[in-house]
Design a protein around this motif. Structure first.
Motif, mmCIF file in Angstrom:
data_model
loop_
_atom_site.group_PDB
_atom_site.id
_atom_site.type_symbol
_atom_site.label_atom_id
_atom_site.label_comp_id
_atom_site.label_asym_id
_atom_site.label_seq_id
_atom_site.Cartn_x
_atom_site.Cartn_y
_atom_site.Cartn_z
ATOM 1 N N ARG A 1 22.520 -21.935 3.624
ATOM 2 C CA ARG A 1 21.525 -22.915 4.079
ATOM 3 C C ARG A 1 22.171 -24.269 4.349
ATOM 4 N NH1 ARG A 1 16.171 -23.502 0.811
ATOM 5 N NH2 ARG A 1 15.718 -24.731 2.682
ATOM 6 N N PRO B 1 22.814 -25.657 9.814
ATOM 7 C CA PRO B 1 22.715 -26.511 11.007
ATOM 8 C C PRO B 1 24.019 -26.633 11.772
ATOM 9 C CG PRO B 1 22.438 -27.799 8.987
ATOM 10 C CD PRO B 1 22.526 -26.368 8.590
ATOM 11 N N LEU C 1 18.056 -31.168 6.724
ATOM 12 C CA LEU C 1 18.101 -30.394 7.963
ATOM 13 C C LEU C 1 17.324 -31.091 9.071
ATOM 14 C CD1 LEU C 1 17.592 -26.751 6.621
ATOM 15 C CD2 LEU C 1 19.720 -27.867 7.262
#
Length: 367
Positions: A198, A202, A337
């Protein structure tokens, strides 16, 4: 310099000779020899949030908690050391936001020892400085996360593999009892692997650019939030239908708005139970906006507003940092994010929060 101020304090009205100063956007005050306010134009009334009648009954330094620099500036002006004195000040006020000002003090010949004070808010400069700090901090965070995630990822695979091999070598007599411990190692390694993935998401995901209608993005998020919170939560729309489509990654923008809106909905738990929870999606066009040191003629001005308890003061300045969460059990990655995705669109994201109103603002350049 001479200015007629003889009737200002007596009548608490602006003398006709000074009427032109009301047209200025700069706050202008005249202080007498004792530092008491003899005159304030309309911009000064707005800045100090008080009328001329109320201001003329008190000294200027009594309005602030830290007037020492302001007093020193006026004292030097009275001594005629310079034609005018300029200084940047941060003046704190009880129960109100501090004022960040550029102050110019000039001595007046009449009345004797009086001072003309010009005060200009430095809102735009402070905003640019804050955005620059956020961008720099975000870049540092991204590099730190990337390096740390890669350093963690390699040993994790070895730990998990060793636990699996160890489990295969366990004696059959105690297999069930000892397997419990190897499974703990394997499950914790998997949990950390998920967290690392995670953190890196990005930076791995390709930036797919296409034409984006921001209202389609908001409607998609609205349907997702209402599906999870079907009762007690109202999501209001305040859209500017004239906003044009722009080039961007639709999925990233959906994830950005969803992360913010989902956090807001979770923070609204008590109000959802009470039945008065509210989210507002608001879009406007902003003109002549500077984003990441680049000037744009037009920008999307998107607000996601909730009527929840607000963000805790101790984390308010760190909410975009990774692993910082104000919710029990939160991962602290949603807003990180969101910030990353907004910056990939050359935009900025900021937040203002107080009890009863939290406002996330996203600015994105428009064609």
């Amino acid at each position: 310099m001479k200015l007629a101020t003889t009737t200002a304090r007596a009548t608490a009205e602006r003398p006709p000779a000074l009427a032109g100063l009301d047209l200025l956007a700069t706050a202008v005050l005249i202080l007498d020899a004792d530092g008491q306010i003899a005159y304030a134009n309309a911009a000064a009334e707005n800045l100090l949030e008080s009328s001329l009648k109320a201001l003329s009954r008190q000294k200027l330094n009594a309005l602030f908690l830290n007037p020492a620099e302001l007093d020193a500036l006026c004292a030097q002006a009275r001594q005629h050391k310079f034609s005018d004195l300029r200084q940047e000040l941060t003046l704190e006020r009880g129960g109100r936001e501090a004022l960040h000002l550029h102050a110019i003090a000039s001595a007046l010949d009449e009345p004797p020892a009086s001072v003309l004070l010009e005060l200009r808010e430095m809102v735009q400069q402070i905003k640019l400085d804050r955005e620059e700090r956020m961008l720099d901090q975000s870049q540092v965070n991204k590099e730190l996360i990337r390096n740390l995630a890669h350093e963690i990822k390699n040993p994790l695979g070895g730990i998990r593999g060793a636990a699996q091999l160890l489990e295969m070598e366990l004696p059959p007599l105690h297999l069930q009892q000892l397997r419990e411990y190897t499974q703990v190692i394997i499950k914790e390694a998997d949990r950390l692997q998920t967290l690392v993935d995670r953190l890196l998401a990005p930076h791995r995901r390709p930036h797919i650019v296409g034409d984006v209608n921001i209202h389609e993005v908001l409607e998609r998020v609205r349907s997702l939030i209402l599906a999870e919170f079907p009762a007690g939560l109202a999501i209001l729309r305040d859209y500017d239908a004239s906003i044009p489509e722009f080039r961007g990654d639709k999925e990233q923008l959906i994830q950005t708005v969803l992360n913010i809106a989902h956090n807001a909905a979770q923070a609204l738990g008590e109000r959802i139970v009470a039945g008065d929870a509210q989210l507002v999606f608001k879009t406007r066009v902003a003109r002549q906006v500077t984003l990441a040191k680049v000037r744009y003629n037009l920008a999307l001005d998107l607000h996601i507003i909730d009527n929840g308890p607000g963000i805790a003061a101790q984390i308010r300045d760190r909410i975009f940092y990774p692993l910082v969460s104000g919710r029990e059990g939160g991962s602290g990655l949603g807003l990180t994010l969101a910030q990353t995705f907004v910056q990939q669109h050359q935009g900025v994201i900021e937040c203002e929060s107080r009890p009863g109103c939290t406002d996330f603002r996203i600015l994105l350049p428009l064609p």
